[in-house]
Write a protein that holds these residues in place. Structure first.
Motif, PDB file in Angstrom:
ATOM      1  N   GLY A   1       0.809  -1.211   0.000  1.00 43.56           N
ATOM      2  CA  GLY A   1       0.000   0.000   0.000  1.00 43.56           C
ATOM      3  C   GLY A   1       0.844   1.263   0.000  1.00 43.56           C
ATOM      4  O   GLY A   1       0.336   2.355   0.229  1.00 43.56           O
ATOM      5  N   ILE A   2       2.139   1.101  -0.256  1.00 41.72           N
ATOM      6  CA  ILE A   2       3.075   2.228  -0.253  1.00 41.72           C
ATOM      7  C   ILE A   2       3.821   2.258  -1.585  1.00 41.72           C
ATOM      8  O   ILE A   2       4.308   1.232  -2.062  1.00 41.72           O
ATOM      9  CB  ILE A   2       4.077   2.113   0.904  1.00 41.72           C
ATOM     10  CG1 ILE A   2       3.329   2.113   2.244  1.00 41.72           C
ATOM     11  CG2 ILE A   2       5.108   3.235   0.859  1.00 41.72           C
ATOM     12  CD1 ILE A   2       4.194   1.785   3.430  1.00 41.72           C
TER      13      ILE A   2
ATOM     14  N   SER B   1       7.094   6.861  -1.633  1.00 39.16           N
ATOM     15  CA  SER B   1       6.535   6.487  -0.317  1.00 39.16           C
ATOM     16  C   SER B   1       5.111   7.001  -0.101  1.00 39.16           C
ATOM     17  O   SER B   1       4.630   7.028   1.029  1.00 39.16           O
ATOM     18  CB  SER B   1       7.440   6.942   0.836  1.00 39.16           C
ATOM     19  OG  SER B   1       8.716   6.358   0.702  1.00 39.16           O
TER      20      SER B   1
ATOM     21  N   GLN C   1       1.063   7.034   0.011  1.00 36.31           N
ATOM     22  CA  GLN C   1       0.143   6.006   0.492  1.00 36.31           C
ATOM     23  C   GLN C   1      -1.255   6.139  -0.104  1.00 36.31           C
ATOM     24  O   GLN C   1      -2.166   5.420   0.290  1.00 36.31           O
ATOM     25  CB  GLN C   1       0.090   6.028   2.013  1.00 36.31           C
ATOM     26  CG  GLN C   1       1.419   5.652   2.630  1.00 36.31           C
ATOM     27  CD  GLN C   1       1.367   5.593   4.139  1.00 36.31           C
ATOM     28  OE1 GLN C   1       0.304   5.516   4.739  1.00 36.31           O
ATOM     29  NE2 GLN C   1       2.522   5.629   4.774  1.00 36.31           N
TER      30      GLN C   1
ATOM     31  N   CYS D   1      -0.017   5.315  -8.022  1.00 31.92           N
ATOM     32  CA  CYS D   1       0.278   6.240  -6.929  1.00 31.92           C
ATOM     33  C   CYS D   1      -0.254   7.621  -7.311  1.00 31.92           C
ATOM     34  O   CYS D   1       0.131   8.174  -8.341  1.00 31.92           O
ATOM     35  CB  CYS D   1       1.779   6.301  -6.669  1.00 31.92           C
ATOM     36  SG  CYS D   1       2.229   7.530  -5.424  1.00 31.92           S
TER      37      CYS D   1
END
Length: 78
Positions: free
Chosen positions: A5-6, A11, A13, A48
């Protein structure tokens, strides 16, 4: 991203899941092992929201043998 989930790049979320199933009026992200829509293997995408990085994952690992029959293995340097 699928497992953590990252985002591995920034980085972040905030991850979106884009399913690979073809629906009416939409074009899915699929691998075709034949010429009809019945031979498609859906590929899900994880996006992302922060940096735009995308990972793709085959939705059903049981499809690997039929994909392997259709496509030749990739060899580095050939």
């Amino acid at each position: 991203m699928k497992h953590t989930g990252i985002c591995p790049k920034c980085s972040g979320q905030d991850i979106l899941y884009i399913h690979g199933i073809q629906e009416a009026g939409e074009i899915g992200n699929n691998i075709y092992t034949g010429i009809t829509s019945l031979t498609q293997s859906p590929v899900g995408r994880y996006l992302c929201e922060s940096c735009g990085y995308i990972e793709e994952w085959l939705d059903n690992l049981h499809d690997v043998p039929k994909i392997k029959k259709r496509f030749k293995p990739f060899k580095w340097g050939e």
